[in-house]
Write an enzyme that holds these catalytic residues in place. Sequence first.
Site, mmCIF file in Angstrom:
data_model
loop_
_atom_site.group_PDB
_atom_site.id
_atom_site.type_symbol
_atom_site.label_atom_id
_atom_site.label_comp_id
_atom_site.label_asym_id
_atom_site.label_seq_id
_atom_site.Cartn_x
_atom_site.Cartn_y
_atom_site.Cartn_z
ATOM 1 N N THR A 15 0.826 -1.195 0.014
ATOM 2 C CA THR A 15 -0.056 0.142 -0.095
ATOM 3 C C THR A 15 0.790 1.193 -0.053
ATOM 4 O O THR A 15 0.634 2.181 -0.747
ATOM 5 C CB THR A 15 -0.791 -0.012 1.257
ATOM 6 O OG1 THR A 15 -1.685 -1.067 1.246
ATOM 7 C CG2 THR A 15 -1.798 1.243 1.255
ATOM 8 N N ASP A 92 0.318 -7.253 4.654
ATOM 9 C CA ASP A 92 -0.536 -8.377 4.698
ATOM 10 C C ASP A 92 0.419 -9.441 5.301
ATOM 11 O O ASP A 92 0.158 -10.336 5.845
ATOM 12 C CB ASP A 92 -1.336 -8.823 3.579
ATOM 13 C CG ASP A 92 -2.451 -7.654 3.381
ATOM 14 O OD1 ASP A 92 -2.756 -6.984 4.315
ATOM 15 O OD2 ASP A 92 -3.083 -7.740 2.334
ATOM 16 N N CYS A 280 -3.248 -19.029 20.175
ATOM 17 C CA CYS A 280 -3.566 -17.653 20.844
ATOM 18 C C CYS A 280 -2.151 -16.789 20.368
ATOM 19 O O CYS A 280 -1.210 -17.311 20.261
ATOM 20 C CB CYS A 280 -3.222 -17.722 22.264
ATOM 21 S SG CYS A 280 -4.571 -18.864 22.879
HETATM 22 N N1 ASP Z 1 -2.666 -5.467 0.619
HETATM 23 C C1 ASP Z 1 -1.403 -4.898 0.994
HETATM 24 C C2 ASP Z 1 -0.161 -5.582 0.873
HETATM 25 O O1 ASP Z 1 0.084 -6.409 1.761
HETATM 26 C C3 ASP Z 1 -1.702 -4.153 2.353
HETATM 27 C C4 ASP Z 1 -0.722 -3.097 2.861
HETATM 28 O O2 ASP Z 1 0.396 -3.014 2.239
HETATM 29 O O3 ASP Z 1 -0.643 -2.875 3.910
HETATM 30 O O4 ASP Z 1 0.628 -5.626 -0.198
#
Ligand code: ASP
Length: 342
Positions: A15, A92, A280
Site C-alpha cells: 500500500t 499483509d 493464541c
Molecule cells: N494488501 C496490501 C499488501 O499487503 C496491504 C498493505 O500494504 O498494507 O500489499
Amino acid sequence: MEDKTKIMLVYTGGTIGMVKDYATGALKAFNFKKLIKNIPELSQLDCSIDSVSFDTPIDSSNMNIVHWVSIANIIEEHYEAYDGFVVLHGSDTMSYTSSALSYMLENLAKPVIFTGSQLPIGDLRTDAKENLITSIQIAALQKNNKPVIREVCLYFEYKLYRANRTTKINAEHFEAFGSLNYPALAESGVHLKVNNDYLWVGNRNKKFIVHKQMDNNVAILKLFPGLNRSVLQSILKIPGLKALVLETYGAGNAPTEAWLLSDLKDAIADGLHIVNVSQCAGGSVIMGQYETSEHLQKLQLINGKDITTEAAITKLMYLLGSNVSAKLFKTIFETSLRGEMQ
Ligand code: ASP
C-alpha cells in the site's frame, strides 16, 4: 568531514507505494522511484539514501519464496556498502517475509527494518511518512561507529519489533502489528527510545551467511471443534509433505480422541515433523500442563513454545531447506535461532 550513514531502501510493493485506479477504485502498485522524489522530508535526514525497487512491485499477498530470495540477494549484494536496510513491504504478509529473512540472514550485523503503511504515501492522512522516516532513522542509528540494531525488525506505528515475533492483528487500525510475546525494541515518541536490554546480541565475529534454500513442503492446520477426520488425513497424506504446524488451543491443547492421536502418531512414525503452536497470539505452549496436551508430548510433537505461526512455518522451511537431519530436527527447532522463541 565524517561520512554520512548509508541506507539502502528496498521497495517490494504494498500500500505504501500504491495509487488508486480511478476506473475501478482498487489500489495497485506504482513506480516507487517516482514517488520517493516526492517526499522532500527525506532530504532532511542526516544519512544518504539509495533505493532499489522490485521490477514489478507487488501486493504482499503475492509474496513467495522467490521474492524472499530476491530481497536476500539485494541485501547480500549491498551488504558491505551500506550501514542499514529498510524494506518497504505490504503489511499483509510482512510478518512472514521478515520472519523468513531473519533465518535466511545468519550472523546479521546490520539493521534490516521492514515497514509499510495502511494508507498510501500520497494520501492526506497517511501513516506512511512516519513509518518510512522513522525506519530510516532507526536503520541509521550508530554507537561508536557500529549499528545499534543488528537484526531483522518490523517498524509500524511508533513501535520497533523483532520481526519474527510479530503478527498482523488489524486490517483497519494504524497499529496493525502486535508482538505479544516479546517487548518492543524501540518506541518513537518525542524521543526515539531504544530498549537496549531486548536487542539481539549475536556473535559479532561470525561471518555473515545468506541462506537461500527454503523448502515449502509444509502446511498449517488450525484445529477447530468439529474437525473432520478425513480433513486431517488428507493433510497428513499430502504427497511430499515434510512438516506441519498444528495450531492447537490455548497452551497447546488438542482433543483426546483416539483417531486424532493415532493419525498423528502414524504421520510422525512416517517422518512428518509436527510442531505444536498455539492459536493464541500471546502465551506459550506448555505440553503436559493439561491432560489434553500430555498425549501430544508423548507423541513427541515438536514444542513451538511461544513462537508465532509466521515464525514457525518459515523456520520449518528454513530448517528443511538446510537439510537438518531428522534426528536433530526437533532439538534444533526447539532452540531459539534468531530470538524467535523463549
Ligand atoms: N494488501 C496490501 C499488501 O499487503 C496491504 C498493505 O500494504 O498494507 O500489499
